[in-house]
Structures are given as C-alpha cells and as structure tokens.
Design a protein around this motif. Structure first.
Motif, mmCIF file in Angstrom:
data_model
loop_
_atom_site.group_PDB
_atom_site.id
_atom_site.type_symbol
_atom_site.label_atom_id
_atom_site.label_comp_id
_atom_site.label_asym_id
_atom_site.label_seq_id
_atom_site.Cartn_x
_atom_site.Cartn_y
_atom_site.Cartn_z
ATOM 1 N N THR A 15 0.836 -1.201 0.000
ATOM 2 C CA THR A 15 0.000 0.000 0.000
ATOM 3 C C THR A 15 0.872 1.253 0.000
ATOM 4 O O THR A 15 1.838 1.327 0.766
ATOM 5 N N PRO A 16 0.556 2.240 -0.848
ATOM 6 C CA PRO A 16 1.305 3.501 -0.835
ATOM 7 C C PRO A 16 0.818 4.394 0.314
ATOM 8 O O PRO A 16 0.022 5.310 0.131
ATOM 9 N N TRP A 17 1.308 4.133 1.501
ATOM 10 C CA TRP A 17 0.824 4.809 2.701
ATOM 11 C C TRP A 17 1.124 6.299 2.698
ATOM 12 O O TRP A 17 2.163 6.721 2.200
ATOM 13 N N GLU A 18 0.216 7.063 3.248
ATOM 14 C CA GLU A 18 0.404 8.505 3.435
ATOM 15 C C GLU A 18 0.143 8.849 4.889
ATOM 16 O O GLU A 18 -0.573 8.126 5.596
ATOM 17 N N ALA A 78 -4.662 5.177 3.544
ATOM 18 C CA ALA A 78 -4.797 5.099 2.083
ATOM 19 C C ALA A 78 -6.287 4.936 1.787
ATOM 20 O O ALA A 78 -7.002 4.260 2.529
ATOM 21 N N TRP A 79 -6.747 5.547 0.694
ATOM 22 C CA TRP A 79 -8.156 5.492 0.305
ATOM 23 C C TRP A 79 -8.244 4.892 -1.092
ATOM 24 O O TRP A 79 -7.630 5.398 -2.041
ATOM 25 N N TYR A 80 -8.994 3.801 -1.227
ATOM 26 C CA TYR A 80 -9.228 3.127 -2.501
ATOM 27 C C TYR A 80 -10.718 3.163 -2.807
ATOM 28 O O TYR A 80 -11.548 3.165 -1.889
ATOM 29 N N HIS A 137 -9.958 12.991 -0.119
ATOM 30 C CA HIS A 137 -9.201 11.811 -0.540
ATOM 31 C C HIS A 137 -9.733 11.348 -1.889
ATOM 32 O O HIS A 137 -10.896 10.973 -2.008
ATOM 33 N N LEU A 169 -7.601 5.709 -4.933
ATOM 34 C CA LEU A 169 -6.719 4.861 -5.722
ATOM 35 C C LEU A 169 -7.567 3.749 -6.326
ATOM 36 O O LEU A 169 -8.575 3.346 -5.743
ATOM 37 N N ASN A 172 -6.437 2.147 7.444
ATOM 38 C CA ASN A 172 -5.709 2.799 8.528
ATOM 39 C C ASN A 172 -4.686 1.819 9.076
ATOM 40 O O ASN A 172 -5.039 0.696 9.453
#
Length: 197
Positions: free
Chosen positions: A38-41, A59-61, A75, A78, A105
């Motif tokens: 996951t490309p965490w932010e 991350a929000w998909y 957000h 993705l 989360n």
C-alpha cells in the motif's frame, strides 16, 4: 441469517461483530500483502492555525467517483487492487449492500490512534453502513454517546474480525481507537463504505 453472531445492544445503534470472519492464515496473508504494497500517506490536519500529522498511516481506494472528505481533507480514490477487490466482494456479500470505497488505517504501534468521531459525512448518506475489517494486532474500540465524555462500551477487535455499524449509529454515537502504553502489534483496519457522489 445474514450474520452468525448476535448484535451488540446499545440504544439507537446497530452494531454487529463477527469475531472470526476470516481465518487466521487468511488474515495474516492479507495483512502482510497490504502493509507491504500500500502507498501509505500521513496527511496533516489544520487545527487552530497549525498543521498536525494524523497519528497513523492511511490510504483510500475506491470506484472513480468515490472521493471522500473528512477532517477537512479530500481523498481521491486509488484504483482497486486485485486483493482489495476480492475483499470488497466478500464484505459486500456479507452485508448485502454495494460498497464503493475503503479507507485503510495502519496503526504501527500503541502511539498510533484515531480520535473520537462519527462517520457522519454528508456523502455517506443518512444512515450509513460502515463495515470494519481488522487485521494484525488487537486494539480496543471505544464507543460513547454524542455529547458525553464517558466511554459506554468497548470492544476488542481481533485479527480477522468484522464490525458492521449501520442504521442510526452515527447519529447518536462516536467511536475511537485510543493510544495505549501497552505493547501492541501493528494493526490494519479496512473500513468499507458507500460514498454517494
């Protein structure tokens, strides 16, 4: 019967916890893949003239139209990965409702947390259903009535458990994942929801 486990009885709330919704080996495999890929932010929220990083990674998909606003942040989704699409299909089958977005989360240790809030953003609709899948370490999930300070109910959310909040829950209740000084393993939480464009 839609859910195998009995509901949690709180006034003006509809909550149902399925402790072993997915098998331990499956939960461990999902946890490892999602943490790794996951490309965490770690976005900042602006409060009282200052910027503060949120105390967890996110991350929000979702579907293309499922932009989601909370805590003053927008957000943009993705695209679904094969694994998240598979998990979404299983959760949708469980709850009997379409879900078009998921917030991931990542709580790295006990210092990571989620403050008191309700999932009551306008784009979630009047009585939103939020399906919360827990992977990794166990954390305590607290509930209190809106306007109150005392915790009224707490749940231990173990790996593989699925908590579904629906009906009027978000109108009357807030929830949190508090910081803890106790040693806790990293935890991943996936909250699936339907965002109305």
């Amino acid at each position: 019967m839609l859910f195998a486990d009995a509901p949690i009885h709180l006034e003006h709330a509809e909550l149902r916890l399925t402790p072993h919704w997915c098998e331990p080996a499956c939960a461990a495999a999902w946890f490892a893949e999602l943490v790794e890929n996951t490309p965490w932010e770690q976005p900042c929220v602006h409060l009282h003239g200052r910027d503060y990083p949120v105390p967890r990674l996110v991350a929000w998909y979702g579907d293309a139209e499922a932009s989601y606003r909370y805590s003053g942040l927008v957000h943009r989704p993705l695209p679904w990965t094969p694994l998240l699409a598979e998990i979404r299909a299983r959760v949708q089958a469980e709850v009997g409702q379409r879900l078009n977005g998921v917030l991931l989360n990542y709580y790295r240790d006990g210092r990571d947390s989620m403050g008191w809030h309700s999932d009551d953003e306008p784009e979630l609709g009047r009585n939103p259903l939020v399906a919360s899948l827990n992977l990794g370490g166990t954390r305590r999930f607290d509930l209190r009535r809106k306007g109150q300070t005392a915790i009224e109910h707490s749940l231990a959310l173990d790996s593989g458990s699925l908590l579904v909040m629906s009906g009027a829950t978000q109108h009357y209740w807030q929830h949190q994942v508090a910081k803890t000084q106790r040693p806790v393993a990293p935890r991943l939480n996936l909250t699936f929801r339907l965002v109305h464009a």
